[in-house]
Design a protein around this motif. Sequence first.
Motif, PDB file in Angstrom:
ATOM      1  N   TYR A  21     -42.981  76.123  -6.627  1.00 24.45           N
ATOM      2  CA  TYR A  21     -42.292  77.145  -5.927  1.00 24.45           C
ATOM      3  C   TYR A  21     -42.623  77.930  -4.758  1.00 24.45           C
ATOM      4  N   TYR A  22     -43.994  77.941  -4.489  1.00 26.84           N
ATOM      5  CA  TYR A  22     -44.484  78.654  -3.369  1.00 26.84           C
ATOM      6  C   TYR A  22     -44.517  78.234  -2.073  1.00 26.84           C
ATOM      7  N   GLY A  23     -44.076  76.904  -2.039  1.00 26.64           N
ATOM      8  CA  GLY A  23     -44.027  76.146  -0.695  1.00 26.64           C
ATOM      9  C   GLY A  23     -43.737  77.264   0.508  1.00 26.64           C
ATOM     10  N   PRO A  24     -42.633  77.706   0.662  1.00 26.26           N
ATOM     11  CA  PRO A  24     -42.042  78.444   1.900  1.00 26.26           C
ATOM     12  C   PRO A  24     -42.793  79.791   2.062  1.00 26.26           C
ATOM     13  N   PHE A  25     -43.226  80.186   0.813  1.00 22.88           N
ATOM     14  CA  PHE A  25     -44.289  81.309   0.925  1.00 22.88           C
ATOM     15  C   PHE A  25     -45.358  81.213   2.000  1.00 22.88           C
ATOM     16  N   ARG A  26     -45.966  79.789   1.793  1.00 23.39           N
ATOM     17  CA  ARG A  26     -47.166  79.602   2.335  1.00 23.39           C
ATOM     18  C   ARG A  26     -47.027  79.323   3.878  1.00 23.39           C
ATOM     19  N   GLU A  27     -45.764  78.756   4.068  1.00 24.02           N
ATOM     20  CA  GLU A  27     -45.537  78.816   5.568  1.00 24.02           C
ATOM     21  C   GLU A  27     -45.469  80.236   6.211  1.00 24.02           C
ATOM     22  N   VAL A  38     -39.291  83.889  -6.544  1.00 23.84           N
ATOM     23  CA  VAL A  38     -40.217  83.722  -5.376  1.00 23.84           C
ATOM     24  C   VAL A  38     -39.457  82.741  -4.218  1.00 23.84           C
ATOM     25  N   SER A  39     -40.322  82.446  -3.417  1.00 21.02           N
ATOM     26  CA  SER A  39     -39.754  81.887  -2.023  1.00 21.02           C
ATOM     27  C   SER A  39     -39.121  80.466  -2.253  1.00 21.02           C
ATOM     28  N   GLY A  40     -39.639  79.698  -3.036  1.00 26.07           N
ATOM     29  CA  GLY A  40     -39.079  78.503  -3.280  1.00 26.07           C
ATOM     30  C   GLY A  40     -37.416  78.634  -4.166  1.00 26.07           C
ATOM     31  N   GLU A  41     -37.367  79.612  -5.023  1.00 24.04           N
ATOM     32  CA  GLU A  41     -36.190  79.951  -5.546  1.00 24.04           C
ATOM     33  C   GLU A  41     -35.061  80.239  -4.747  1.00 24.04           C
ATOM     34  N   TYR A  42     -35.847  81.430  -3.774  1.00 24.60           N
ATOM     35  CA  TYR A  42     -34.877  81.686  -2.901  1.00 24.60           C
ATOM     36  C   TYR A  42     -34.360  80.626  -1.960  1.00 24.60           C
ATOM     37  N   ALA A  43     -35.132  79.795  -1.203  1.00 26.40           N
ATOM     38  CA  ALA A  43     -34.978  78.964  -0.400  1.00 26.40           C
ATOM     39  C   ALA A  43     -33.862  77.807  -1.182  1.00 26.40           C
ATOM     40  N   MET A  44     -34.047  77.234  -2.301  1.00 30.07           N
ATOM     41  CA  MET A  44     -33.057  76.482  -2.722  1.00 30.07           C
ATOM     42  C   MET A  44     -31.680  77.080  -2.955  1.00 30.07           C
TER      43      MET A  44
END
Length: 326
Positions: free
Chosen positions: A201-207, A274-280
């Motif tokens: 679930y951290y993928g977008p944050f790492r960007e 986290v970012s992945g939860e937000y992005a979905m």
Amino acid sequence: MKDLKFDRHRRLRGSANLRAMVRETSIQKEDFIYPIFVVEGEDYKKEISSMPGVYHYSIDRLGEELDEVVELGIPSVILFGVPKDKDPVGSQAYHDHAITQEAIRFAKQRHPELVVIADTCLCQYTDHGHCGVIEDGIILNDESLDLLARTAVSQAKAGADIIAPSNMMDGFVAAIRYGLDEAGFSHIPIMSYGVKYASAYYGPFREAAHSTPQFGDRKTYQMDPANRMEALREASSDVNEGADFMIVKPALSYLDIIREVRDNFDIPIVAYNVSGEYAMVKAAAQNGWVDEEKIVLETLLSMKRAGADILMSYHAKDAVRWLEGK
């Protein structure tokens, strides 16, 4: 049917006001921490492609974001600095005039009452993207602790109200607590990312933070998503070492862990949405597949119901507007 006996649960659901009277869990603006990404440069504001509505800001544009947060009544932000220059030991993390430290100073000067939290890690400052010092491809635990403590002290000097270490090295809370105390910052609390899973679930944050590992992964220091009891061991260690808050990260797929931590520890629990939860949610809402407002508020409510006291969320600004009809 006159002798039929059963419970009348619907009696307490008959109207909106009645439902509100018996509501067990609620969300309010004071519950939120809003994450902000700060980059080097001037006159820079750019949306992060995988996180619609979330931006990179240069410090000279940071004020507009901080002003909006304060106007909405959100009491706290957490700052993630993204440096231009990286090296094997993440020296920009603990430089007194690096991007995060300068962003902290700016935020506290502009809004002294705002609670400014400093993310304390090395990953976005190292050229290899890992959260510690590396030797022969191994992330070294003990050798990383001094750098983390130096980072925390530098952030406290810059004016951070709370230090939030996210690196998951063993002993990181103890090392940071000792470093802060020795430097005269015994009053500064530690918000530990003590229960942090090695999550997809951290993928977008790492960007957003430019912190993707350049080799391997973080599974030797972040937790296995399959483990529940390990969360209690990690949290117990950090509490014993001096943590004042405990973050559970991610939140949505780990609501059971939030409840376990809540039931076993009496310090404030932070759910990191986290970012992945937000992005979905954003992707589904933009496609018209879900009602964004209802989905977001229900999701955040589930984290509070699970036992979180505080919500760290990229949805925070929108959530407050929806809650207050703005």
